[in-house]
Design an enzyme around this catalytic site. Structure first.
Site, PDB file in Angstrom:
ATOM      1  N   THR A 164      78.942 -86.326  30.294  1.00  0.00           N
ATOM      2  CA  THR A 164      79.974 -86.836  31.089  1.00  0.00           C
ATOM      3  C   THR A 164      79.673 -86.621  32.736  1.00  0.00           C
ATOM      4  OG1 THR A 164      81.655 -87.079  29.538  1.00  0.00           O
ATOM      5  CG2 THR A 164      82.245 -86.771  32.081  1.00  0.00           C
TER       6      THR A 164
ATOM      7  N   THR B  92      80.263 -82.124  26.933  1.00  0.00           N
ATOM      8  CA  THR B  92      81.104 -81.321  26.501  1.00  0.00           C
ATOM      9  C   THR B  92      81.312 -81.306  24.976  1.00  0.00           C
ATOM     10  OG1 THR B  92      83.118 -82.700  26.875  1.00  0.00           O
ATOM     11  CG2 THR B  92      82.751 -81.242  28.760  1.00  0.00           C
ATOM     12  N   ASP B  93      81.162 -82.560  24.377  1.00  0.00           N
ATOM     13  CA  ASP B  93      81.418 -82.704  22.883  1.00  0.00           C
ATOM     14  C   ASP B  93      80.770 -81.990  22.047  1.00  0.00           C
ATOM     15  OD1 ASP B  93      83.502 -84.551  23.784  1.00  0.00           O
ATOM     16  OD2 ASP B  93      82.330 -86.292  23.126  1.00  0.00           O
TER      17      ASP B  93
ATOM     18  N   SER C 184      76.536 -86.211  24.284  1.00  0.00           N
ATOM     19  CA  SER C 184      76.187 -85.338  23.457  1.00  0.00           C
ATOM     20  C   SER C 184      76.832 -85.427  21.820  1.00  0.00           C
ATOM     21  CB  SER C 184      76.735 -83.847  23.939  1.00  0.00           C
ATOM     22  OG  SER C 184      78.051 -83.707  23.887  1.00  0.00           O
TER      23      SER C 184
HETATM   24  C1  SIN Z   1      79.379 -86.006  26.248  1.00  0.00           C
HETATM   25  O1  SIN Z   1      79.760 -84.824  25.176  1.00  0.00           O
HETATM   26  O2  SIN Z   1      78.362 -86.103  26.230  1.00  0.00           O
HETATM   27  C2  SIN Z   1      80.637 -86.938  26.392  1.00  0.00           C
HETATM   28  C3  SIN Z   1      81.667 -85.923  26.650  1.00  0.00           C
HETATM   29  C4  SIN Z   1      81.679 -85.237  27.698  1.00  0.00           C
HETATM   30  O3  SIN Z   1      80.581 -84.633  28.272  1.00  0.00           O
HETATM   31  O4  SIN Z   1      82.815 -84.633  28.025  1.00  0.00           O
END
Ligand code: SIN
Length: 323
Positions: A13, A96-97, A63
């Site tokens: 993100t 973050t995922d 991710s």
């Molecule tokens: C991801 O994990 O690539 C998408 C969600 C995020 O980064 O918050």
């Protein structure tokens, strides 16, 4: 003092873009190149205190789609940069995922001597780069402050002004910008106006693991799956994973996210013991977000995850099967 900080971009993100600035969920992750992200953060220049910043795009993924191929490349690039005497620290931008999985994986596979000498700092964002108020730029600035702090060691995760260890960090919120926590332990440090206030000591406890093994083709990574206990669980899922079709690699390991203190429905437990007897390695974790499986006095028929969350226990088991 070295001369460079290396930033490895992997997507997420933090590199996401949406049609409208007010849209913080309907964006596409992994759209903006890491160099462009860094170019847009004006205060980075002074944060680097005279060092050069070198950007490298290792991957450009959401991710949730993270996989072994990117992990292998990322680990190799981190090792090369950390070995370079010109490099003071490595920063990774990541979604973050699955950030906690990549952080734990890197801590497990990078040579301890490298991580004891220099920090590897991962950061992220919950809002895309196109948001009205993106959180990525501040997170990158905070990550650089941590990367250049003399006490920083090992694999660290920086998000929303808090610093977490790779072992304990966990994404706890789906939407909040302070999406991560370290459970009972709390954060390792806080970043306040580019200063790092340590609350604990970064400890690196990773076993040595040969990086060469990571260049194995994808198919050679042992297949380890995750199952969960819940009301009405049965052994059917476990049996279908073990006796699946010939096109899928054989199941080598299973992590079960048990209820409470790693407890299991009697039918699920029976199926797990059955596959364990057939040679599948089984590890028992807990689906609870806090605490860890506490061993009783009697030896358990299914070993527990030594405090690791189900997703991290899966990585530890995969690496143990490869070692
Ligand atoms: C991801 O994990 O690539 C998408 C969600 C995020 O980064 O918050």
């Amino acid at each position: 003092m070295g001369k460079k900080v290396v930033v490895l971009g992997t997507g997420g993100t933090i590199a996401g873009r949406s049609e409208r600035g007010s849209d913080n969920v309907g964006y596409k992750a992994g759209e903006v190149g890491v160099q462009s992200l860094l170019d847009a953060i004006a205060p980075l220049k002074s944060a680097l205190q005279g060092r050069e910043m070198v950007a490298e795009q290792v991957a450009q993924v959401d991710s949730k789609d993270m996989g072994f191929a990117v992990w292998s490349t990322l680990a190799q690039r981190c090792a090369e940069h950390l070995q370079d005497s010109e490099v003071d620290a490595v920063v990774i931008t990541h979604g973050t995922d699955t950030l906690e999985e990549t952080a734990f994986f890197l801590e497990q596979v990078l040579p301890p001597a490298l991580l004891q000498a220099k920090p590897l700092v991962m950061t992220c964002a919950m809002r895309p780069a196109s948001a009205l108020t993106p959180d990525g730029p501040q997170n990158v600035l905070d990550a650089v402050a941590v990367a250049l702090d003399s006490a920083a060691r090992g694999v660290l995760v920086v998000c929303a002004g808090a610093v977490h260890s790779a072992r304990l960090v966990q994404k706890s919120y789906t939407y909040r910008v302070d999406a991560f926590d370290s459970g009972d332990a709390g954060p390792l440090a806080l970043v306040e106006e580019a200063r790092v206030r340590w609350l604990g000591q970064p400890v690196h406890v990773a076993p040595a693991f040969s990086l060469e093994r990571l260049s194995l083709p994808h198919a050679a990574w042992p297949r380890v799956e995750l199952v969960m206990n819940y009301a009405g669980a049965s052994g059917a899922m476990v049996r279908s994973l073990v006796y699946s079709d010939a096109n899928v690699p054989p199941l080598r390991g299973l992590v079960v996210a048990g209820t409470g203190n790693g407890t299991l429905h009697v039918d699920l437990e029976a199926a797990l013991l059955e596959v364990q007897r057939q040679g599948v390695r089984v590890v028992r974790a807990s689906r609870c977000a806090r605490g860890q499986v506490v061993a009783g006095e009697a030896p358990a028929a299914l070993p527990h995850s030594q405090g690791l969350s189900p997703v991290k226990a899966r990585i530890a088991l995969m690496l143990a099967l490869m070692a």
